[in-house]
Design an enzyme around this catalytic site. Structure first.
Site, PDB file in Angstrom:
ATOM      1  N   ASP A 176      -0.404  -7.470   8.759  1.00 61.14           N
ATOM      2  CA  ASP A 176      -0.216  -6.238   9.519  1.00 61.14           C
ATOM      3  C   ASP A 176      -1.455  -5.367   9.383  1.00 61.14           C
ATOM      4  OD1 ASP A 176       1.202  -3.702  10.503  1.00 61.14           O
ATOM      5  OD2 ASP A 176       2.856  -5.132  10.426  1.00 61.14           O
ATOM      6  N   HIS A 215       1.462   1.392  10.504  1.00 60.67           N
ATOM      7  CA  HIS A 215       2.424   0.328  10.738  1.00 60.67           C
ATOM      8  C   HIS A 215       2.646  -0.552   9.513  1.00 60.67           C
ATOM      9  CE1 HIS A 215       4.182  -3.198  12.885  1.00 60.67           C
ATOM     10  NE2 HIS A 215       4.646  -2.262  13.693  1.00 60.67           N
ATOM     11  N   SER A 397       9.599  -4.263  14.994  1.00 62.06           N
ATOM     12  CA  SER A 397       8.674  -4.389  13.872  1.00 62.06           C
ATOM     13  C   SER A 397       9.368  -4.195  12.535  1.00 62.06           C
ATOM     14  CB  SER A 397       7.552  -3.350  13.982  1.00 62.06           C
ATOM     15  OG  SER A 397       6.648  -3.707  14.987  1.00 62.06           O
TER      16      SER A 397
END
Length: 829
Positions: A176, A215, A397
Site C-alpha cells: 500500500d 491509505h 480498501s
C-alpha cells in the site's frame, strides 16, 4: 490515435529504478524516501514511456531491449519479466508491435497504473449509523477506549474469536502507501524489515514515514492495530504482525511493476530467495513465505498478465492473497479482484448490506465491513509519540484488510503449536483459508449472491472451523496449467487465448485467465490457474484474437474435472484457421510467383517456409522491394537472386529496431530476378505480410505542395506544385524543417486498391502521418498515423477514376515534432 509527446513524459529521474538484484538488500542510513514519482500517460492509465515484457525461457531482457533501443529499468526474475524504458518517440503500442517478432517474449503490456481507491476518509454526517456499535461485553477484556466506535469488529464477531486466536505469530504484508509506522496503536505490531518497492530499499524501524498519503495507515490499522494497550481501538487480528510494503509515494496510485515487485518480495523476503530454496535464510521456521498473508487494496480495470503472474507466484508459494473488490461500483472487470485464487472482498454496511460504492459480481469471494470503519489515521505530528489519531473511512480498501485480519486468526488457530503456544507450523493452503472464510460466512440471502459473495466474514465461526483438523478436513485447492496448441501442429502454441472455467464450487462461478496480453503475437499459449476450487468445470477457450493473428480463432468447450489438491497440466488443441497464401506453392525459383512494378502481393510465412517472387527489370532500374507485416509477428528477411541463384542483395530490417525488411536493388542487366522472403524466426502460420515492388524514380522537388499539421490532422492544404507519384514509383524525400508537409499526386481508377507506404530512414525521424484526398473533396478519404512503429500505410479502394493526393507530414504537437528523411512508395494490391 496514440500520444506522441513521450519525450516530455519521460519517467521522472526520481523513480530511478535499477535492475532488481536477487541478492540481499541492505538498509542504508535512515533518510526520508525519495518521492518515487512517475508520469502517467495523459490518455491512458499507464506509466509513460515504459513497457513490461514477459520473457520466454532462457531469454534475456537486455537483448530484447537493445532491439528497440530501450533500456532495462528493472527485472523481476521470479516472474520472468522486466520493465523497459522506451526511447523518445517510441510509444508503448509501437514497442509492442516491434517486439512481436523477437521470439523472446511471452507477452508485452504497458506498466499499468493501479489507482489509489477513491473512497477514503469520511467522517459520518449526522453521526454514526445507529446500528453500528460494539458493547463492552462483546469486546472481551480488551482495555482499548475506542472499541465502542469499531462496529465492524462486532459485526464480524472478532471479539468472540479472540478467545482462541489473536493473530499472534502471523505476518500480514500490507502492500500500500507508506504507513505511519510509529503510530502508537501500530508500532508494537510492525515487523521489519519491510520493503519500499519504488526505491528498492528496505524499510527498517528507523526509516521515516514519507508523509505522503493516509491509505496505508488506515489499511494497517483495520487488519492489525494493537489491542489491549489502552490506546485507541484494535484491529481484527490485534496481535498479528504488519510487514510494510510501500508500493507508491505518489497520490496518483502505484505502478503495476512496483506492486508486482512488492508481491514477490513479500514471499521471498530480504534475501531474495524463494522459501525453502537453497540459501533461503529469512523465511520464518514453519511458515511458507516471509509473510503469511498479503493484502492489496489498489486496483484497475485493465487485464494485466504481470499482475496475474505475480499473484500466481504468491499463491504458488502458499501465501494467502486478499484484495478489495473495488469502488466503481460495477460488475465489470477489476484487476486484481478477478484473479482466480485470490480472496476478493466486497464492502458491507452495519446492516449487512452491500454498500452503494462496492463492486459486486459472481467473482466475489466474501464481504466484510467497509463503511464508517473507525481505524488508525496518520498523526498530525508524526514526531509526537503520544498522539494517536483515528478516523472514519469508507471503501472496499478496508473490507479487504478486515478479511486479511480474519485470515490471520484462521492461520494461527489452525497452526500446530510449540510448547509455549507460539506457531510451529502453518498448516493451511491459500485455498483452504478461503474456503473456511467462505463456508462460515453469514449469508444475508441464505445463499451465494453477487452482492456479498459467499457472505460476510464471521471470524469466530472461521476460527472454530480452523481448529477442527482443518488441514485434513477442509478441501484443498487445485493448480492447473493449460497449454493451447494448434490441432494441426501440436508444437505451435496458440497466442492470445482467453479461457473461462465455469463451475467448480457453484454453477455460476466464472474463473478467467488468458495466455498473453497486448496486441501482438507471443506464441507461448500458456494459461495457469492457482489455488482454485476443485470440482466439475466447463472450460471455454477462444483464440487467438483475429484482429492480431488473422484467420479464424479456434473455439473449445470441454468438461474438466479437478480433484482437491491436484496439480495438473493439460495440452488442449484448438482448431484454428490460419491466414491463407494464394501464391503457394512458391518456395523455389521454379515455382516463383510473378510480380511487377506497381504490384503488392500478400503472403504467409508459415513454419520453415520461404516465398519466392519473380520480376523483370531493365538494366539500371533501381527496384525498391518493401515488406509490411499484416498479422502475426514475422521477422522478415529479403534477398534478391539472379537466375543462377546468386544472392545480389539482401536486407533483414528496413532500419534499426524494426522487423520488416526493405531493400534497393539496381539491376545490372535486363532480365528476370527473384525475390526470396523469409521469416528469420523460423516462421509461424499466423505470419502474414505483403511485398510491394516499385521503381525508385528520384527525389521530391520542393515546393511540393504545402499545409499544416497538428497531431495527425492536416489543414490549410495547398496541392499546388504537388510532385507526381505514379503507381509503381517510389521517391526519396524529407520532412524539413519541422512542420513541413509534402504532397504527391497520382491518377487512379475506380475500384483500384492502392497501397501507399512510408519508410522513415531513422528511428523517430520523422514520425510519419499520411492522408489520402480525392481532388475536389477537402475531407480525407483515409488518415493514418502508425501502421507499424512510426511508419504509416494507406490502403484504400478508390471510389472513382480521377486525380488523388497523398499528404505526408510528421506527427506534431506542442511538445513533440520530428523531421528527417523518408521514402514514399505507391503500389496496388
Amino acid at each position: 490515435m496514440q500520444p506522441k509527446n513521450l519525450a516530455s513524459l519521460a519517467l521522472a529521474v526520481t523513480l530511478a529504478l535499477a535492475s532488481c538484484s536477487q541478492g540481499t538488500l541492505t538498509a542504508s542510513t535512515p533518510v526520508a524516501p525519495a518521492p518515487g514519482a512517475f508520469v502517467v500517460d495523459p490518455t491512458h492509465s499507464y506509466v509513460a514511456g515504459q513497457l513490461v515484457i514477459g520473457l520466454q525461457d532462457g531469454r534475456g531482457a537486455r537483448d530484447v531491449a537493445e532491439t528497440i533501443g530501450a533500456q532495462v529499468l528493472a527485472e523481476l526474475p521470479e516472474l520472468q519479466a522486466a520493465v523497459l524504458s522506451l526511447p523518445a518517440g517510441l510509444s508503448v503500442q509501437k514497442a509492442v508491435r516491434a517486439l512481436a517478432g523477437s521470439g523472446a517474449l511471452r507477452y508485452a503490456e504497458p506498466n499499468y497504473l493501479m489507482t489509489t481507491p477513491e473512497r477514503s476518509g469520511n467522517t459520518p454526517q449526522g453521526g454514526l449509523d445507529a446500528s453500528a456499535s460494539v458493547t463492552a461485553q462483546a469486546t472481551g477484556a480488551l482495555n482499548d477506549p475506542q472499541l465502542g466506535k469499531q462496529w465492524f469488529l462486532n459485526n464480524m464477531n472478532a471479539p468472540k474469536a479472540w478467545a482462541t486466536a489473536t493473530g499472534k505469530g502471523i505476518r500480514i504484508g500490507v502492500a500500500d502507501e507508506d504507513i505511519d509506522r510509529n503510530h502508537p496503536d501500530l508500532k508494537a505490531n510492525m515487523a521489519f524489515p519491510g520493503f519500499d518497492s519504488p526505491n528498492q530499499t528496505l524499510i527498517t524501524a528507523a526509516t521515516p514515514y514519507d508523509g505522503s498519503g493516509h491509505h496505508g495507515t488506515w489499511v494497517s490499522g483495520t487488519a492489525a492495530a494493537v489491542g489491549n494497550n489502552g490506546i485507541g481501538g484494535a484491529g481484527v487480528a490485534y496481535e498479528a504482525s504488519i510487514v510494510p510494503l510501500t508500493i507508491t509515494h505518489d497520490p496518483t496510485g502505484a505502478s503495476n511493476v512496483d506492486s508486482a515487485r512488492a508481491f514477490v518480495w513479500a514471499v521471498n523476503g530480504p534475501d531474495g530467495i524463494a522459501p525453502g530454496a537453497a540459501g533461503d535464510t529469512d523465511t520464518p521456521a514453519g511458515h511458507r513465505g516471509f509473510v503469511d498473508i498479503l493484502n492489496y487494496s489498489f486496483g484497475g480495470t485493465a487485464y494485466s498478465q504481470l499482475s496475474k503472474e505475480a499473484i500466481d507466484y504468491v499463491l504458488s508459494k502458499g501465501v494467502v492473497f486478499v484484495t478489495s473488490a473495488g469502488n466503481t461500483p460495477t460488475t465489470g472487470p477489476a484487476s486484481p479482484a478477478w484473479t482466480p485464487g485470490a480472496i476478493s472482498v466486497a464492502a458491507t454496511t452495519p446492516r449487512n448490506t452491500r454498500t452503494d460504492f462496492s463492486n459486486k459480481g459472481a467473482h466475489l469471494s466474501v464481504a466484510a465491513p467497509g463503511k464508517q470503519v473507525w481505524v488508525t489515521a496518520v498523526r498530525t505530528d508524526t514526531s509526537n509519540a503520544s498522539e494517536s489519531n483515528y478516523e472514519y473511512v469508507d471503501g472496499t480498501s478496508f473490507s479487504s484488510p478486515a478479511t486479511a485480519g480474519a485470515a490471520a486468526l484462521v492461520l494461527q488457530a489452525s497452526a500446530t503449536k510449540n510448547a509455549d503456544g507460539s506457531v510451529k507450523q502453518i498448516t493451511l493452503t491459500p485455498a483452504q483459508v478461503r474456503h473456511i472464510l467462505e463456508d462460515t460466512a453469514l449469508k444475508p440471502t441464505g445463499a451465494y449472491s453477487i452482492e456479498t459473495g459467499n457472505g460476510i466474514v464471521q471470524a469466530d465461526k472461521a476460527v472454530l472451523r480452523a481448529t477442527q483438523d482443518a488441514a485434513n478436513t477442509v478441501e484443498k485447492g487445485v493448480n492447473v496449467a493449460l497449454q493451447f496448441v494448434a490441432r494441426s501442429d501440436s508444437k505451435l502454441g496458440i497466442p492470445l487465448v482467453g479461457v473461462t472455467l465455469s463451475g467448480g464450487k457453484r454453477p455460476d462461478q466464472l474463473l478467467y485467465a488468458q495466455s498473453a496480453a497486448g496486441d501482438a503475437i507471443y506464441p507461448a499459449g500458456r494459461v495457469n490457474f492457482r489455488e482454485i476450487d476443485a470440482g466439475d468445470y466447463q472450460l471455454y477457450a477462444s483464440g487467438p484474437r483475429t484482429v492480431v493473428a488473422g484467420g479464424t480463432p479456434g473455439i473449445l468447450s470441454s468438461p474438466l474435472s479437478l480433484a482437491p489438491g491436484a496439480a495438473k497440466g493439460y495440452t488442449l488443441p484448438l482448431d484454428v484457421t490460419f491466414p491463407t497464401d494464394s501464391n503457394e506453392p512458391n518456395d523455389t525459383t521454379a515455382t516463383a510467383t510473378p510480380i511487377a512494378y506497381g504490384v503488392a502481393k500478400d503472403g504467409v510465412l508459415k513454419n520453415g517456409d520461404q516465398d519466392v517472387f519473380a520480376f523483370t527489370a531493365t538494366a539500371g532500374d533501381v527496384a525498391f522491394l518493401n515488406t509490411q507485416t499484416v498479422t502475426g509477428s514475422p521477422d522478415i528477411g529479403l534477398q534478391v537472386l539472379d537466375a543462377t541463384g546468386k544472392v545480389l542483395a539482401s536486407n533483414s530490417a528496413q532500419r534499426k529496431n524494426v522487423t520488416d525488411a526493405a531493400l534497393d536493388f539496381k539491376a545490372p542487366a535486363t532480365g528476370t530476378y527473384y525475390v526470396v522472403v523469409k521469416d528469420e524466426m523460423g516462421g509461424n502460420p499466423f505470419n502474414a505480410y505483403w511485398l510491394a515492388l516499385t521503381r525508385l524514380t528520384g527525389s521530391e522537388s520542393e515546393p511540393n505542395g504545402s499545409g499544416k499539421i497538428n497531431g495527425e490532422k492536416f489543414s490549410d492544404l495547398d496541392f499546388t506544385g504537388a510532385n507526381a507519384l505514379n503507381i509503381g514509383e517510389a521517391k526519396d524525400a524529407a520532412i524539413s524543417p519541422t512542420g513541413d508537409v509534402d504532397v504527391y499526386t497520382f491518377t487512379g481508377k475506380a475500384g483500384q486498391n492502392i497501397l501507399a507506404d512510408i519508410n522513415a530512414a531513422e528511428s523517430g525521424k520523422p514520425d510519419g502521418v499520411m492522408s489520402l484526398y480525392q481532388a475536389g473533396n477537402p475531407v480525407a478519404l483515409s488518415a493514418v498515423d502508425d501502421t507499424n512503429t512510426q511508419d504509416p500505410t494507406v490502403e484504400y479502394v478508390l471510389p472513382a477514376d480521377g486525380v488523388y493526393y497523398l499528404t505526408v507530414g510528421a506527427y506534431t504537437s506542442s511538445t513533440q515534432s520530428s523531421a528527417g528523411s523518408y521514402r514514399v512508395s505507391l503500389a496496388a494490391r
